[in-house]
Design a protein around this motif. Structure first.
Motif, PDB file in Angstrom:
ATOM      1  N   LYS A 178      33.226 -24.714 -25.322  1.00  0.00           N
ATOM      2  CA  LYS A 178      33.264 -24.877 -26.672  1.00  0.00           C
ATOM      3  C   LYS A 178      31.594 -25.257 -27.326  1.00  0.00           C
ATOM      4  CE  LYS A 178      37.824 -25.281 -27.067  1.00  0.00           C
ATOM      5  NZ  LYS A 178      38.780 -25.619 -27.677  1.00  0.00           N
TER       6      LYS A 178
ATOM      7  N   VAL B 244      29.556 -18.245 -15.438  1.00  0.00           N
ATOM      8  CA  VAL B 244      29.333 -18.292 -16.585  1.00  0.00           C
ATOM      9  C   VAL B 244      27.824 -17.393 -16.984  1.00  0.00           C
ATOM     10  CG1 VAL B 244      30.208 -20.531 -17.031  1.00  0.00           C
ATOM     11  CG2 VAL B 244      28.326 -20.617 -16.046  1.00  0.00           C
TER      12      VAL B 244
ATOM     13  N   SER C 287      24.440 -21.923 -26.661  1.00  0.00           N
ATOM     14  CA  SER C 287      25.993 -21.828 -25.913  1.00  0.00           C
ATOM     15  C   SER C 287      26.168 -21.268 -24.714  1.00  0.00           C
ATOM     16  CB  SER C 287      26.115 -21.077 -27.157  1.00  0.00           C
ATOM     17  OG  SER C 287      25.724 -19.706 -26.721  1.00  0.00           O
TER      18      SER C 287
ATOM     19  N   THR D  50      29.371 -19.038 -22.006  1.00  0.00           N
ATOM     20  CA  THR D  50      30.157 -18.664 -22.104  1.00  0.00           C
ATOM     21  C   THR D  50      31.519 -18.769 -20.965  1.00  0.00           C
ATOM     22  OG1 THR D  50      30.146 -16.948 -22.186  1.00  0.00           O
ATOM     23  CG2 THR D  50      29.842 -17.731 -24.419  1.00  0.00           C
TER      24      THR D  50
ATOM     25  N   ARG E 254      32.457 -15.808 -18.538  1.00  0.00           N
ATOM     26  CA  ARG E 254      33.267 -14.324 -18.394  1.00  0.00           C
ATOM     27  C   ARG E 254      34.159 -13.956 -18.261  1.00  0.00           C
ATOM     28  NH1 ARG E 254      27.472 -13.518 -15.132  1.00  0.00           N
ATOM     29  NH2 ARG E 254      26.257 -13.087 -16.417  1.00  0.00           N
TER      30      ARG E 254
ATOM     31  N   ASP F 194      38.730 -15.092 -16.995  1.00  0.00           N
ATOM     32  CA  ASP F 194      39.419 -16.431 -17.977  1.00  0.00           C
ATOM     33  C   ASP F 194      40.538 -16.660 -16.381  1.00  0.00           C
ATOM     34  OD1 ASP F 194      41.065 -17.179 -19.911  1.00  0.00           O
ATOM     35  OD2 ASP F 194      42.257 -15.831 -19.720  1.00  0.00           O
TER      36      ASP F 194
ATOM     37  N   ARG G   4      36.487 -20.821 -15.943  1.00  0.00           N
ATOM     38  CA  ARG G   4      37.137 -21.978 -17.192  1.00  0.00           C
ATOM     39  C   ARG G   4      36.340 -23.385 -16.355  1.00  0.00           C
ATOM     40  NH1 ARG G   4      42.083 -19.906 -16.248  1.00  0.00           N
ATOM     41  NH2 ARG G   4      42.766 -21.766 -15.837  1.00  0.00           N
TER      42      ARG G   4
ATOM     43  N   TRP H  85      32.248 -23.128 -16.773  1.00  0.00           N
ATOM     44  CA  TRP H  85      32.133 -23.282 -17.548  1.00  0.00           C
ATOM     45  C   TRP H  85      32.095 -25.009 -18.531  1.00  0.00           C
ATOM     46  CZ3 TRP H  85      36.580 -21.695 -22.466  1.00  0.00           C
ATOM     47  CH2 TRP H  85      35.513 -21.865 -23.549  1.00  0.00           C
TER      48      TRP H  85
ATOM     49  N   ARG I 279      28.159 -26.329 -19.095  1.00  0.00           N
ATOM     50  CA  ARG I 279      27.623 -26.910 -20.355  1.00  0.00           C
ATOM     51  C   ARG I 279      27.183 -28.323 -20.265  1.00  0.00           C
ATOM     52  NH1 ARG I 279      27.623 -31.735 -24.182  1.00  0.00           N
ATOM     53  NH2 ARG I 279      27.801 -30.480 -25.855  1.00  0.00           N
TER      54      ARG I 279
END
Length: 177
Positions: free
Chosen positions: A6, A41, A51, A53, A55, A57, A62, A65, A69
């Motif tokens: 996030k 992602v 940032s 994100t 793509r 769920d 996850r 993600w 990052r």
């Protein structure tokens, strides 16, 4: 939901981040790095921040993600500040020295160990029993430090060997009469 993913990655001055499809390139004062991000992602650069994100769920999205990052953050920090690992040598007669592009280690074997220093990595010996591995690629710095440590891991009876600074070696009691 990823707590790591996030947060956006802030890009400091002097660092240039380029995203071209699945390829991320980061260029800074210490060097340049490239990485390929997972298809689950996507990343974009806005106002000096990157940032990431997810793509989908699903579980894999996850996972990727937060990982993506972290990889991008390590690339940005690496080309702007760099990373280092410190090693210390314990044992009578154990020593290290840097000779050109080679690290020479005396670790109690019948021969000297000569470790060629890879490109992008710098090794310095402030004292004969202290080794500092520095570079801009976090993975490469950790890999080189682990390879050096593997030449003589710390043993549990006398604690002799190469260890990371701050590493705790659990000691055993030994024989009794």
């Amino acid at each position: 939901m990823s707590r790591v993913g996030k947060n956006p990655v802030s890009v400091p001055d002097g660092v240039e981040v380029t995203i071209d499809g699945a390829a991320v390139a980061v260029k800074g004062k210490l060097g340049s790095l490239r990485a390929t991000i997972a298809p689950e992602v996507s990343a974009q650069v806005d106002n000096g921040q990157v940032s990431v994100t997810a793509r989908g769920d699903d579980k894999r999205s996850r996972q990727m993600w937060g990982l993506t990052r972290s990889i991008i953050n390590n690339m940005v920090v690496g080309v702007s500040q760099g990373f280092h690992k410190d090693l210390q040598i314990e044992g009578v007669g154990y020593r290290a020295a840097v000779e050109g592009k080679t690290l020479t280690l005396d670790l109690g074997y019948s021969h000297r160990i000569r470790y060629p220093i890879p490109d992008g990595i710098e090794i310095a010996c402030e004292r004969p029993t202290a080794i500092r591995v520095t570079g801009y690629d976090r993975q490469a710095v950790g890999q080189v430090a682990a390879e050096i440590r593997a030449f003589r891991k710390p043993e549990p009876y006398k604690g002799k060997g190469i260890r990371y600074v701050g590493e705790y070696v659990r000691r055993k009691e030994g024989k009794k009469k």
